[in-house]
Design a protein around this motif. Structure first.
Motif, PDB file in Angstrom:
ATOM      1  N   UNK A   1     -23.986 -28.957  59.244  1.00 40.67           N
ATOM      2  CA  UNK A   1     -26.217 -30.112  60.186  1.00 40.67           C
ATOM      3  C   UNK A   1     -25.352 -30.389  61.326  1.00 40.67           C
ATOM      4  N   UNK A   2     -24.437 -30.343  61.701  1.00 39.82           N
ATOM      5  CA  UNK A   2     -24.539 -30.150  63.427  1.00 39.82           C
ATOM      6  C   UNK A   2     -25.375 -29.378  63.999  1.00 39.82           C
ATOM      7  N   UNK A   3     -25.897 -30.004  65.210  1.00 39.84           N
ATOM      8  CA  UNK A   3     -27.173 -28.879  65.851  1.00 39.84           C
ATOM      9  C   UNK A   3     -25.601 -27.705  66.563  1.00 39.84           C
ATOM     10  N   UNK A   4     -27.182 -26.866  66.807  1.00 41.11           N
ATOM     11  CA  UNK A   4     -26.144 -25.092  68.094  1.00 41.11           C
ATOM     12  C   UNK A   4     -24.629 -24.994  67.259  1.00 41.11           C
ATOM     13  N   UNK A   5     -24.167 -24.954  66.203  1.00 39.09           N
ATOM     14  CA  UNK A   5     -22.960 -24.981  65.250  1.00 39.09           C
ATOM     15  C   UNK A   5     -23.655 -23.430  64.296  1.00 39.09           C
ATOM     16  N   UNK A   6     -22.628 -22.303  64.645  1.00 33.04           N
ATOM     17  CA  UNK A   6     -22.953 -21.736  63.822  1.00 33.04           C
ATOM     18  C   UNK A   6     -22.122 -21.656  61.559  1.00 33.04           C
ATOM     19  N   UNK A   7     -22.654 -21.641  60.675  1.00 38.56           N
ATOM     20  CA  UNK A   7     -22.247 -22.185  59.451  1.00 38.56           C
ATOM     21  C   UNK A   7     -21.617 -21.030  59.436  1.00 38.56           C
ATOM     22  N   UNK A   8     -20.338 -21.809  58.398  1.00 36.79           N
ATOM     23  CA  UNK A   8     -19.005 -21.156  57.679  1.00 36.79           C
ATOM     24  C   UNK A   8     -18.916 -21.837  56.364  1.00 36.79           C
ATOM     25  N   UNK A   9     -18.450 -20.387  55.837  1.00 41.94           N
ATOM     26  CA  UNK A   9     -18.692 -20.514  53.923  1.00 41.94           C
ATOM     27  C   UNK A   9     -17.418 -20.526  53.615  1.00 41.94           C
ATOM     28  N   UNK A  10     -15.488 -21.402  54.022  1.00 40.69           N
ATOM     29  CA  UNK A  10     -14.974 -20.011  54.262  1.00 40.69           C
ATOM     30  C   UNK A  10     -14.661 -19.877  52.407  1.00 40.69           C
ATOM     31  N   UNK A  11     -13.546 -18.652  52.323  1.00 46.58           N
ATOM     32  CA  UNK A  11     -12.593 -19.083  50.879  1.00 46.58           C
ATOM     33  C   UNK A  11     -11.766 -19.740  50.918  1.00 46.58           C
ATOM     34  N   UNK A  12     -11.511 -21.000  50.726  1.00 48.65           N
ATOM     35  CA  UNK A  12     -10.595 -21.473  50.567  1.00 48.65           C
ATOM     36  C   UNK A  12      -9.913 -21.489  49.531  1.00 48.65           C
ATOM     37  N   UNK A  13     -10.065 -21.277  49.067  1.00 48.28           N
ATOM     38  CA  UNK A  13      -9.147 -20.760  47.036  1.00 48.28           C
ATOM     39  C   UNK A  13      -7.791 -20.049  47.513  1.00 48.28           C
ATOM     40  N   UNK A  14      -9.184 -18.478  47.940  1.00 49.63           N
ATOM     41  CA  UNK A  14      -8.050 -17.420  48.085  1.00 49.63           C
ATOM     42  C   UNK A  14      -7.526 -17.498  49.100  1.00 49.63           C
ATOM     43  N   UNK A  15      -7.333 -18.967  50.311  1.00 49.71           N
ATOM     44  CA  UNK A  15      -6.466 -19.377  51.282  1.00 49.71           C
ATOM     45  C   UNK A  15      -5.578 -19.850  50.799  1.00 49.71           C
ATOM     46  N   UNK A  16      -5.818 -21.125  50.291  1.00 51.44           N
ATOM     47  CA  UNK A  16      -4.397 -21.843  49.311  1.00 51.44           C
ATOM     48  C   UNK A  16      -3.364 -20.929  49.229  1.00 51.44           C
ATOM     49  N   UNK A  17      -3.753 -20.316  48.084  1.00 47.92           N
ATOM     50  CA  UNK A  17      -3.223 -19.094  46.869  1.00 47.92           C
ATOM     51  C   UNK A  17      -2.130 -18.286  48.069  1.00 47.92           C
ATOM     52  N   UNK A  18      -3.227 -17.474  49.031  1.00 48.00           N
ATOM     53  CA  UNK A  18      -2.142 -17.802  50.067  1.00 48.00           C
ATOM     54  C   UNK A  18      -0.911 -18.005  50.566  1.00 48.00           C
ATOM     55  N   UNK A  19      -1.711 -18.937  50.983  1.00 45.68           N
ATOM     56  CA  UNK A  19      -0.447 -19.919  51.893  1.00 45.68           C
ATOM     57  C   UNK A  19       0.801 -20.344  50.635  1.00 45.68           C
ATOM     58  N   UNK A  20      -0.106 -21.350  49.252  1.00 41.77           N
ATOM     59  CA  UNK A  20       0.970 -21.657  48.764  1.00 41.77           C
ATOM     60  C   UNK A  20       1.958 -20.541  48.575  1.00 41.77           C
ATOM     61  N   UNK A  21       1.937 -18.932  47.762  1.00 42.86           N
ATOM     62  CA  UNK A  21       2.323 -17.862  47.453  1.00 42.86           C
ATOM     63  C   UNK A  21       3.781 -18.191  48.600  1.00 42.86           C
ATOM     64  N   UNK A  22       3.198 -17.675  49.722  1.00 40.15           N
ATOM     65  CA  UNK A  22       4.060 -17.914  50.618  1.00 40.15           C
ATOM     66  C   UNK A  22       4.651 -18.749  50.976  1.00 40.15           C
ATOM     67  N   UNK A  23       4.755 -19.577  50.827  1.00 38.55           N
ATOM     68  CA  UNK A  23       5.594 -20.999  50.754  1.00 38.55           C
ATOM     69  C   UNK A  23       6.858 -21.320  49.928  1.00 38.55           C
ATOM     70  N   UNK A  24       5.641 -20.846  48.556  1.00 39.23           N
ATOM     71  CA  UNK A  24       7.037 -20.621  47.757  1.00 39.23           C
ATOM     72  C   UNK A  24       8.133 -19.161  47.901  1.00 39.23           C
ATOM     73  N   UNK A  25       8.260 -18.453  47.935  1.00 40.04           N
ATOM     74  CA  UNK A  25       8.738 -17.245  48.552  1.00 40.04           C
ATOM     75  C   UNK A  25       9.843 -17.525  50.122  1.00 40.04           C
ATOM     76  N   UNK A  26       9.197 -18.161  50.372  1.00 34.00           N
ATOM     77  CA  UNK A  26       9.778 -19.207  51.318  1.00 34.00           C
ATOM     78  C   UNK A  26      10.986 -20.484  51.687  1.00 34.00           C
ATOM     79  N   UNK A  27      10.773 -20.568  50.197  1.00 34.80           N
ATOM     80  CA  UNK A  27      11.499 -21.690  49.898  1.00 34.80           C
ATOM     81  C   UNK A  27      12.964 -21.589  49.456  1.00 34.80           C
ATOM     82  N   UNK A  28      12.505 -20.499  48.406  1.00 39.38           N
ATOM     83  CA  UNK A  28      13.134 -19.470  47.496  1.00 39.38           C
ATOM     84  C   UNK A  28      14.188 -18.739  48.466  1.00 39.38           C
TER      85      UNK A  28
END
Length: 234
Positions: A180-207
């Motif tokens: 709703x901020x003027x002059x910005x391009x709308x975004x609609x990211x797939x946060x579930x996909x992003x966090x899934x990938x990052x969470x998996x990387x985190x798990x492998x990192x700690x192992x």
């Protein structure tokens, strides 16, 4: 002519045998440990990594305050974060980042059994190659064998965790305010996909952290099996 051929053949074979013997001398001796026992040792090391290190990720701030695995905003959302801070919504922006990490912390709690089952997949044939590999060779093996399947199982868990920790509501609010901020391009990211990938990387990192500890520190080999198996790669 035949004599010359036989002479050359004999010299070639003697040279090859000598080279093979030299290579054999450079290989670590197994000391009577078979691939089955090596595989058991590697599985135990990974099990310890899951039990000791991955469990830390399930605690409050397990991701958020761990710089090795903290989930940051994807590039598309960095402009959202900046724009909201510019119009005085820093607190909301902070909360948006935190709940992404909270969702990962919650999800890993439910997904740990998936990783435990995956560890059982290390084969006898691969065991010695993994043992004599890099400090994260077992973790890399586990990643290559499980990442796709784990993603498919992990994604719906993350989705449920988003709702559980309130991330859906917070990010819908964040993105609506940004769009709703003027002059910005709308975004609609797939946060579930992003966090899934990052969470998996985190798990492998700690192992991998625990695997490296066991490989490089004698004091981290807390069982007779770990001491026996990992002595081969010292």
């Amino acid at each position: 002519m035949i004599r010359k051929f036989l002479a050359v053949f004999l010299i070639f074979n003697l040279t090859a045998c000598a080279e093979l013997q030299e290579i054999a001398k450079q290989l670590p001796q197994s000391g009577g440990i078979g691939n089955a026992e090596i595989a058991s040792g590697l599985r135990q090391a990974l099990d310890f990594g899951i039990d000791k290190q991955v469990t830390k990720l399930t605690q409050t701030d397990g991701f958020f305050k761990n710089e090795l695995v903290k989930i940051l905003l994807p590039e598309e959302l960095q402009k959202v974060d900046k724009a909201l801070r510019d119009i005085g919504l820093s607190k909301l922006a902070d909360e948006g980042l935190k709940v992404l990490n909270r969702a990962a912390e919650d999800a890993v709690k439910e997904a740990t059994p998936i990783f435990v089952d995956a560890v059982k997949g290390i084969t006898f044939a691969d065991a010695k190659n993994i043992l004599l590999g890099n400090n994260d060779a077992a973790t890399q093996y586990l990643t290559s064998k499980t990442q796709t399947a784990l993603y498919d199982k992990f994604n719906p868990v993350i989705k449920n965790s988003f709702a559980k920790v309130g991330a859906d509501e917070i990010w819908n609010n964040l993105i609506n305010k940004y769009n709703n901020i003027p002059f910005t391009n709308n975004v609609n990211p797939d946060l579930t996909d992003y966090v899934t990938g990052e969470a998996l990387k985190g798990v492998y990192t700690m192992i991998a952290v625990e695997e490296k500890e066991i490989r490089t520190k004698l004091s981290s080999r807390t069982t007779d099996l770990l001491k026996k198996v990992f002595a081969l790669q010292d």
